[in-house]
Design a protein around this motif. Structure first.
Motif, PDB file in Angstrom:
ATOM      1  N   SER A  33      29.512 -31.997 -16.791  1.00 16.15           N
ATOM      2  CA  SER A  33      30.270 -31.343 -17.630  1.00 16.15           C
ATOM      3  C   SER A  33      31.738 -31.045 -16.942  1.00 16.15           C
ATOM      4  N   GLY A  34      32.608 -30.818 -17.743  1.00 12.16           N
ATOM      5  CA  GLY A  34      33.910 -30.362 -17.299  1.00 12.16           C
ATOM      6  C   GLY A  34      34.101 -28.948 -17.255  1.00 12.16           C
TER       7      GLY A  34
ATOM      8  N   TRP B 106      38.015 -31.328 -12.340  1.00  8.01           N
ATOM      9  CA  TRP B 106      36.870 -30.914 -11.782  1.00  8.01           C
ATOM     10  C   TRP B 106      35.638 -31.446 -12.641  1.00  8.01           C
ATOM     11  N   LYS B 107      34.797 -31.875 -11.985  1.00  6.21           N
ATOM     12  CA  LYS B 107      33.337 -32.608 -12.876  1.00  6.21           C
ATOM     13  C   LYS B 107      32.318 -31.826 -12.006  1.00  6.21           C
ATOM     14  N   PHE B 108      31.322 -31.272 -12.706  1.00 14.49           N
ATOM     15  CA  PHE B 108      30.145 -30.454 -12.464  1.00 14.49           C
ATOM     16  C   PHE B 108      28.968 -31.101 -12.979  1.00 14.49           C
ATOM     17  N   VAL B 109      28.180 -31.313 -11.997  1.00  9.17           N
ATOM     18  CA  VAL B 109      26.662 -32.278 -12.416  1.00  9.17           C
ATOM     19  C   VAL B 109      25.497 -31.325 -11.717  1.00  9.17           C
ATOM     20  N   TYR B 110      24.756 -31.191 -12.850  1.00 12.01           N
ATOM     21  CA  TYR B 110      23.331 -30.479 -12.783  1.00 12.01           C
ATOM     22  C   TYR B 110      22.259 -31.432 -12.483  1.00 12.01           C
ATOM     23  N   PRO B 111      22.010 -31.698 -11.080  1.00 19.67           N
ATOM     24  CA  PRO B 111      20.582 -32.793 -10.929  1.00 19.67           C
ATOM     25  C   PRO B 111      19.609 -32.379 -11.248  1.00 19.67           C
TER      26      PRO B 111
END
Ligand code: CU
Length: 233
Positions: free
Chosen positions: A146-147, A134-139
């Motif tokens: 972040s992983g 999983w990859k998490f992106v904070y636009p």
């Protein structure tokens, strides 16, 4: 007749109490860590209470009948002919219909509430599923990637999911919300964390050989900790 009704009601109450104990004493659901899951659990309990009521009634009548009206083993006579009872039939059709409609309405209200943005703009997190990570992106924070999923407590978060290969499903059991991550389209859910702590992101859609290992850490922190995390690195 009067005595029979008292016995029947007593039997129903005993069964209902036993079932209520079974429902309450065991941990059937993951403990809730979000506003959305609190609502979902309310629906579970609402439906469970109705199920306990109906099951107690039906099983009390069945047990009572077997106990009171059984005939000797060598009694081969036909039972008395039974005619319909319109009033009873209307009741046993109308009551379940009302209960099912009530469950439907409560579920629809919760579904609508869980799918709607609150008054303050939610924190946006883009979730990208990929075999098997999983990859998490904070636009909102310079596309910080972040992983690990880090969320501030009590802030509604809007997850927008997609996948780069096959269908995955984003699920944090303690948040209650689950949504497919599908290549080519964007799906969304809202989560408002209510408890600090560590949780697990799980892929809930069989996506290949490594599916069972497709996990990530989720961490709910205070607003201050979140800001320093998201601005760090
Ligand atoms: Cu997966």
């Amino acid at each position: 007749m009067r005595r029979g009704i008292v016995q029947l009601v007593a039997l129903g109450v005993v069964i209902a109490v036993l079932l209520t104990l079974v429902a309450l004493l065991f941990k059937w659901l993951p403990s809730s860590a979000s506003v959305e899951f609190n609502r979902i659990q309310d629906v579970y309990w609402f439906a469970t209470a109705i199920a306990i009521g109906i099951f107690s009634l039906v099983s009390a009548v069945v047990i009572f009948s077997v106990w009171k009206w059984r005939v000797p083993l060598d009694d081969d006579a036909d039972g008395p002919p039974i005619h319909g009872h319109t009033g009873l039939e209307i009741v046993w059709t109308a009551v379940p219909a009302v209960l099912v409609i009530a469950i439907g309405i409560v579920s629809a209200v919760v579904l609508a509430k869980n799918g709607e943005a609150g008054s303050t703009p939610p924190l946006q997190v883009n979730v990208i599923g990929q075999q098997f990570t999983w990859k998490f992106v904070y636009p909102g924070y310079g596309n910080k990637t972040s992983g690990e999923l880090v969320l501030p407590i009590h802030r509604q978060t809007k997850f927008t999911m997609t996948s780069v290969d096959v269908i995955h499903s984003f699920w944090v059991p303690n948040f209650g919300q689950k949504m497919d991550a599908v290549p080519g389209i964007k799906t969304t859910i809202y989560v408002t964390p209510t408890r600090l702590g560590n949780y697990q992101v799980v892929c809930a859609e069989l996506c290949g050989l490594g599916h069972a290992t497709m996990r990530a850490k989720a961490r709910v922190v205070t607003q201050g900790q979140f800001v320093s995390w998201v601005k760090g690195k």
